[in-house]
Write an enzyme that holds these catalytic residues in place. Structure first.
Site, PDB file in Angstrom:
ATOM      1  N   GLU A   1      -5.685   2.682   1.469  1.00 55.55           N
ATOM      2  CA  GLU A   1      -4.248   2.476   1.631  1.00 55.55           C
ATOM      3  C   GLU A   1      -3.506   3.601   0.924  1.00 55.55           C
ATOM      4  OE1 GLU A   1      -2.523  -1.316   0.790  1.00 55.55           O
ATOM      5  OE2 GLU A   1      -3.958  -2.416   2.038  1.00 55.55           O
TER       6      GLU A   1
ATOM      7  N   HIS B   1       3.645   1.495   2.098  1.00 56.86           N
ATOM      8  CA  HIS B   1       2.194   1.567   1.965  1.00 56.86           C
ATOM      9  C   HIS B   1       1.580   1.392   3.342  1.00 56.86           C
ATOM     10  CE1 HIS B   1       2.406  -2.851   1.801  1.00 56.86           C
ATOM     11  NE2 HIS B   1       1.102  -2.898   2.024  1.00 56.86           N
TER      12      HIS B   1
ATOM     13  N   HIS C   1      -1.638   0.125   5.987  1.00 57.66           N
ATOM     14  CA  HIS C   1      -2.703  -0.839   6.241  1.00 57.66           C
ATOM     15  C   HIS C   1      -3.720  -0.174   7.164  1.00 57.66           C
ATOM     16  CE1 HIS C   1      -0.226  -4.766   5.334  1.00 57.66           C
ATOM     17  NE2 HIS C   1      -0.590  -4.107   4.243  1.00 57.66           N
TER      18      HIS C   1
ATOM     19  N   ASP D   1       0.924  -8.606  -0.723  1.00 65.67           N
ATOM     20  CA  ASP D   1       2.168  -7.824  -0.648  1.00 65.67           C
ATOM     21  C   ASP D   1       3.365  -8.710  -0.965  1.00 65.67           C
ATOM     22  OD1 ASP D   1       0.767  -5.582   0.151  1.00 65.67           O
ATOM     23  OD2 ASP D   1       1.140  -5.921   2.286  1.00 65.67           O
TER      24      ASP D   1
HETATM   25 ZN   LIG Z   1      -0.191  -4.411   2.314  1.00 64.49          ZN
END
Ligand SMILES: [Zn+2]
Length: 133
Positions: free
Chosen positions: A24, A77, A79, A90
């Protein structure tokens, strides 16, 4: 409140997500009203299912923002393996309720998906991404 991005910002974010793949990637979008700057951050967890912005780096950036007068508009961010929506963790760890969350999904690496959310008191609201051309 929607998320407005200056020209080129979304491309920088997607490029960063690809560079970090299969881990990530994460970073911050800052500016005033309009996100005009992307600040890539290191993922301290070095994981493909989780992220944590490197704490010392985060503190330094937040300190710099106080000087520059820019606001933290969004936390991005990626995935690598999941959809462009917030995971349980999250939602639990959305520590900056004033910031939007921008998620890049690379489930299909050649076709990145992006979506933005506000996460307030454990509730998720999808918001629009406006890209200024
Ligand atoms: Zn996430």
């Amino acid at each position: 409140m929607n998320l407005s991005l200056a020209p080129g910002i979304l491309e920088q974010v997607i490029e960063h997500a690809k560079t970090c793949h299969p881990q990530e990637g994460c970073g911050l979008l800052v500016g005033s009203q309009l996100a005009t700057r992307f600040i890539p951050m290191d993922n301290a967890r070095a994981s493909s299912t989780d992220y944590e912005m490197e704490p010392a780096q985060l503190i330094a950036v937040l300190r710099d923002l106080r000087t520059s007068g820019e606001a933290l508009l969004a936390i991005y961010h990626s995935h690598p393996l999941g959809p462009a929506k917030p995971s349980e963790s999250d939602i639990e760890r959305a520590y900056y309720p004033e910031a939007a969350h921008l998620i890049v999904s690379l489930v299909e690496p050649e076709r990145p998906r992006t979506a933005a959310f506000r996460i307030i008191d454990g509730k998720v609201y999808e918001i629009e991404i406006h890209v200024i051309l």
